[in-house]
Write an enzyme that holds these catalytic residues in place. Structure first.
Site, PDB file in Angstrom:
ATOM      1  N   ASP A 133      12.701 -69.707 -74.834  1.00 64.35           N
ATOM      2  CA  ASP A 133      12.819 -70.967 -74.099  1.00 64.35           C
ATOM      3  C   ASP A 133      11.433 -71.353 -73.597  1.00 64.35           C
ATOM      4  OD1 ASP A 133      15.502 -72.527 -72.968  1.00 64.35           O
ATOM      5  OD2 ASP A 133      13.689 -72.949 -71.805  1.00 64.35           O
ATOM      6  N   SER A 134      11.205 -72.660 -73.466  1.00 67.70           N
ATOM      7  CA  SER A 134       9.896 -73.123 -72.999  1.00 67.70           C
ATOM      8  C   SER A 134       9.810 -73.129 -71.473  1.00 67.70           C
ATOM      9  CB  SER A 134       9.611 -74.526 -73.532  1.00 67.70           C
ATOM     10  OG  SER A 134      10.619 -75.427 -73.098  1.00 67.70           O
TER      11      SER A 134
ATOM     12  N   ASP B 119      20.299 -73.512 -80.592  1.00 64.24           N
ATOM     13  CA  ASP B 119      21.060 -74.422 -79.729  1.00 64.24           C
ATOM     14  C   ASP B 119      20.087 -75.365 -79.018  1.00 64.24           C
ATOM     15  OD1 ASP B 119      23.042 -75.644 -78.286  1.00 64.24           O
ATOM     16  OD2 ASP B 119      23.485 -73.930 -76.991  1.00 64.24           O
TER      17      ASP B 119
ATOM     18  N   CYS C 234      23.722 -81.115 -80.482  1.00 63.80           N
ATOM     19  CA  CYS C 234      24.491 -81.869 -79.483  1.00 63.80           C
ATOM     20  C   CYS C 234      24.138 -83.354 -79.546  1.00 63.80           C
ATOM     21  CB  CYS C 234      24.241 -81.313 -78.081  1.00 63.80           C
ATOM     22  SG  CYS C 234      22.516 -81.390 -77.567  1.00 63.80           S
TER      23      CYS C 234
END
Length: 400
Positions: free
Chosen positions: A255-256, A302, A342
């Protein structure tokens, strides 16, 4: 009190009669009922060109979606009683689906309350208003929540991009205060018997992504014992920690956000598992892992929505393909790819095209095992395709 009329042009009532709830500004007979006469969020009764009653709605003259229908029965206007009824119907579904009070309680149009989202975290509720109409109904919504749920805390986390389109300010406030009376720093979630914490004010969406809960449960079915798992765009680690609790041997999160990865570490410790953390842009991390010869049995992609608007779809398709193309070489000889989108403007077929294009470029053979959508606490309104947005493909990956 009489409710003013919003009149539609001839032939523009078909979609509303078929069940859709949105009325676009170019469908309104502005000669008969000028949009400029209405305050943003005001309640109206919608009439056809022949003056037939179609429903009660709220209006916003500033936006492309000029009105949203909330009820179709002339005997039940848009008021506190209708909101209580809608909440009770919504709650009945969630209590049938879930044994514990952790779910999306209200999903906008699909629950007859367009513009409103409420997520439930035990005795804390986090609501989001995306429209001027819901903003004007806040007092009635707060009273209805108190009546139906007696929740200890209700927080309005009104910081979504949709508010800007409606001409509304971004703000986070507390409506019903528990102990201390301040907005909680974080929320607690229980999913499939696993406990998590996530940031609230600084968190994404309402703090949690309930829409993927059913897919995380689905993952356990495909998870090889002792699997090495890579969770890309992990946020607070729900996929990775669920996998570890389901029998995976190791997991790493990409994750960033440093804050998100701090929550990954906390959630891992609280659940008695170890999860690695890689703070990096997803594309950069996948390239680096590939260069260092890393391999995984399961890779989960995701990402956030790459296509927030229809015009973004071509670039988004390229981005999804690139992300999958970088992930596939990291997957062991007979492994699993979980590839999600999404983005409403990226259809399921588009995501399949991106996955297959990536597979051909990587000399991999991909078999689609199952398609998951959003969890059932995000029900799809059959007349409103916009309520179906999440795609999650579970794919077996082998060498060609």
């Amino acid at each position: 009190m009489s409710v003013p009329v919003l009149k539609l042009k001839r032939g523009e009532d078909r979609r509303i009669r078929a069940g859709h709830l949105w009325i676009f500004s170019n469908e309104v007979d502005t000669a008969a009922t000028p949009l400029t006469q209405f305050e943003p969020g005001a309640t109206v009764q919608v009439h056809s060109d022949r003056d037939q009653f179609l429903g009660f709605a709220y209006v916003n003259p500033r936006t492309l979606i000029a009105a949203r229908v909330v009820g179709r029965d002339a005997a039940y206007p848009l008021d506190a009683s209708l909101i209580v009824h809608r909440l009770r119907v919504a709650l009945a579904l969630r209590e049938r689906l879930y044994r514990e009070p952790y779910y999306r309680l209200v999903y906008g149009e699909s629950d007859g309350l367009p513009g409103l989202v409420i997520d439930r975290f035990g005795d804390v509720l986090v609501a989001q208003s995306g429209t001027a109409g819901i903003d004007r109904l806040r007092a009635e919504i707060e009273a209805a929540v108190e009546k139906v749920l007696q929740a200890k805390t209700l927080v309005w986390k009104n910081d979504s991009g949709a508010r800007e389109l409606e001409g509304l300010a971004s703000e986070i406030s507390i409506a019903t205060a528990g102990e201390g009376g301040a907005v909680p720093a974080e929320i607690s979630v229980r999913e499939q018997g696993v406990d998590f914490v996530a940031p609230l004010a600084e968190g994404q969406k309402t703090g949690w992504f309930y829409d993927q809960a059913a897919n995380r449960e689905r993952l356990r079915r495909y998870l090889p014992a002792g699997a090495r798992v890579l969770d890309v765009c992990s946020y607070v680690g729900a996929w990775a920690i669920t996998a570890m609790k389901g029998g995976a041997g190791s997991a790493s999160c990409v994750d960033s956000s440093a804050m998100a990865l701090e929550y990954v570490a906390r959630n891992a410790r609280a659940n008695g598992v170890e999860v690695g953390a890689i703070k990096a842009d997803a594309f950069d991390a996948l390239k680096s892992l590939q260069e260092s010869g890393q391999r995984f049995d399961v890779v989960i992609l995701d990402p956030p929505a790459f296509a927030k608007r229809k015009k973004d779809a071509p670039q988004a398709l390229a981005a999804y393909r690139k992300l999958n193309q970088l992930a596939l070489p990291l997957i062991e000889r007979d492994g699993l790819l979980v590839s999600c989108s999404c983005s409403y403007h990226m259809g399921a077929d588009d995501l399949v095209t991106a996955i297959q294009g990536a597979a051909r470029h990587s000399s991999r053979f991909v078999q689609l095992l199952e398609q998951g959508g959003q969890s059932p606490d995000h029900p799809v309104h059959p007349a409103i395709p916009e309520t179906r947005y999440l795609k999650s493909f579970f794919c077996r990956v082998t060498r060609e």
